[in-house]
Design an enzyme around this catalytic site. Sequence first.
Site, PDB file in Angstrom:
ATOM      1  N   ASN A   1      10.771 -25.380  10.099  1.00 11.10           N
ATOM      2  CA  ASN A   1      11.472 -26.598   9.766  1.00 11.10           C
ATOM      3  C   ASN A   1      12.320 -27.210  10.791  1.00 11.10           C
ATOM      4  O   ASN A   1      12.801 -28.299  10.782  1.00 11.10           O
ATOM      5  CB  ASN A   1      12.137 -26.321   8.482  1.00 11.10           C
ATOM      6  CG  ASN A   1      13.339 -25.409   8.650  1.00 11.10           C
ATOM      7  OD1 ASN A   1      13.383 -24.663   9.163  1.00 11.10           O
ATOM      8  ND2 ASN A   1      14.293 -25.632   7.475  1.00 11.10           N
TER       9      ASN A   1
ATOM     10  N   GLU B   1      19.099 -15.633   8.206  1.00 13.55           N
ATOM     11  CA  GLU B   1      19.504 -17.019   7.560  1.00 13.55           C
ATOM     12  C   GLU B   1      18.131 -17.130   6.497  1.00 13.55           C
ATOM     13  O   GLU B   1      17.386 -17.759   6.974  1.00 13.55           O
ATOM     14  CB  GLU B   1      19.417 -17.802   8.722  1.00 13.55           C
ATOM     15  CG  GLU B   1      20.507 -18.963   8.796  1.00 13.55           C
ATOM     16  CD  GLU B   1      21.729 -18.103   8.449  1.00 13.55           C
ATOM     17  OE1 GLU B   1      22.163 -18.385   7.242  1.00 13.55           O
ATOM     18  OE2 GLU B   1      22.515 -17.789   9.551  1.00 13.55           O
TER      19      GLU B   1
ATOM     20  N   CYS C   1      16.944 -25.510   4.639  1.00 12.27           N
ATOM     21  CA  CYS C   1      17.660 -24.604   3.929  1.00 12.27           C
ATOM     22  C   CYS C   1      18.979 -25.287   3.307  1.00 12.27           C
ATOM     23  O   CYS C   1      19.588 -24.677   2.244  1.00 12.27           O
ATOM     24  CB  CYS C   1      18.224 -23.326   4.811  1.00 12.27           C
ATOM     25  SG  CYS C   1      17.199 -22.825   6.100  1.00 12.27           S
TER      26      CYS C   1
ATOM     27  N   GLU D   1      25.227 -18.238  12.638  1.00 10.53           N
ATOM     28  CA  GLU D   1      24.845 -18.871  13.830  1.00 10.53           C
ATOM     29  C   GLU D   1      25.572 -19.785  14.322  1.00 10.53           C
ATOM     30  O   GLU D   1      26.593 -20.293  13.426  1.00 10.53           O
ATOM     31  CB  GLU D   1      23.284 -19.309  13.444  1.00 10.53           C
ATOM     32  CG  GLU D   1      22.361 -18.080  13.258  1.00 10.53           C
ATOM     33  CD  GLU D   1      20.906 -18.481  13.463  1.00 10.53           C
ATOM     34  OE1 GLU D   1      20.551 -18.237  14.709  1.00 10.53           O
ATOM     35  OE2 GLU D   1      20.103 -18.479  12.352  1.00 10.53           O
TER      36      GLU D   1
END
Length: 491
Positions: A150, A246, A280, A456
Amino acid sequence: MKVYKNYIDGKFISSRTKKTFASVNPTNGKILGYFQKSDKRDLDNSITAAKKGFKLWSNVPAPKRGEILLNIASLLRKNKEQIGKLVTTEMGKVIAEGRSDVQEAIDIFEYMAGEGRRLFGITTPSELREKFCMTTRRPLGVCALISPWNFPIAIPAWKISAALICGNSVVFKPSSDTPLCAVRLIEIFEEAGVPVGVVNMITGSGEEIGDEIIKNNNFMGISFTGSKDVGRYILRNASASRIGLELGGKNPIIVMEDADMDLAVDGVIWGGFGTAGQRCTAASRVIIHKKINKEFEEKLLKRTKKLRIGDPLKESTDIGPLVAERAVKKTEYYVHSGKKEKARILCGGKRGEREGFFYEPTLFSNVKPRMKIAKEEIFGPIVSLIKVNNLKEAIKVCNSVEYGLSSSIYTRDIQNAFKAIEGIDAGLTYVNSSTIGSEVHLPFGGIKATGNGTREGGQEAIHEFSEIKTVYIDYSGRLQKAQFDTIKIKR
Ligand code: UN1
């Protein structure tokens, strides 16, 4: 049609399997190229190369590593338009988002280049005299980076930039939906002067090569962005001790009765339907105060109906295709489930009318927190509207899902804002702004089923990709013993 290769030890080479798979343009189903179906032999080769690369790279002073990262950033900037178009062509997000995917990569490479002159440890006093205490950072070693489709440029860039500045070498396995973007990144690294063996790339599906990567004991770190189930599997089975995850999200926007309603509508449209809901961080639940529920729904419906679905390369398009047929099927499944559970469909609820993997932006009202569409990650253009009586209930609804990535509240009341910041269980909370749009110098990640505590971006990414060494230097010339010696203070 061109066949693209793995990148191992500074060379583009074919897989030992001699098998390939296709990458497809989701707008029209056209094949963009063929890529290597790698297996364990290719993985082993890439690890051998990465071990050599590690020896070399970990010995390059960090500020020098930073210079190469800066080269990468400037090459990405120079090629931003071309790579942005490639993102849109291979993955389907609209062109403005394709460009921003590249921009996010530029930002993180610049930020991490600067880290080359920091990589701070700490110094702190000792409890004894003539003794010096500090921490320094060391790279982990060879790291495996597994990235999603994505953000086919930005997310690999988050991982690779942080891994490299800390002195690690990597084996990069991009998503099988976006391998062409990955190849383009590798070309940029080569041009920027990343030494041979430092970044290696193998392509292939998670089912075929994922397990080999996860269980391989040569990896000192694994960083993975993707589904919750795979993430959990990695946690249970990985050989590496350092694991960054993640995973999914079911991100809420709370709209309070005192909110600037037009601004909140903007935020829902942007967060819910940007990237066709395939983030997400997508806003998939809107939790609305009962006093304004009706008016807000009407405004939102009006705006949603105006969204233009179509060719993502056209500047005027708002919503492009989903990444693949399986994503359309998943979206259809959830629409069916919403209807079955008696949520009310306000608009959308069907495939786009053109060829390609399109799905219309869909609003469900009358959604109850227990419904599947309010609980599970859909990764499609579906937004669920949930009515609540007050902020306390809104926060409870926010926290009633297993995920905890992003969240947002629209309110003009500072008390509401701070209560939401305190009360929502999530890694990110936005006030008067949507659930998407994180910046690279701040930590990004979530709690509960969204991850495993790592982040991150920003300084946190440096923690993820380095080991701390604690150093004590005793210059007293005698045996000093912490916890035994007493320091006398003259009265
Ligand atoms: C993701 O959704 O997988 O905040 C990453 C954002 C982007 C990153 C999203 N900067 O939406």
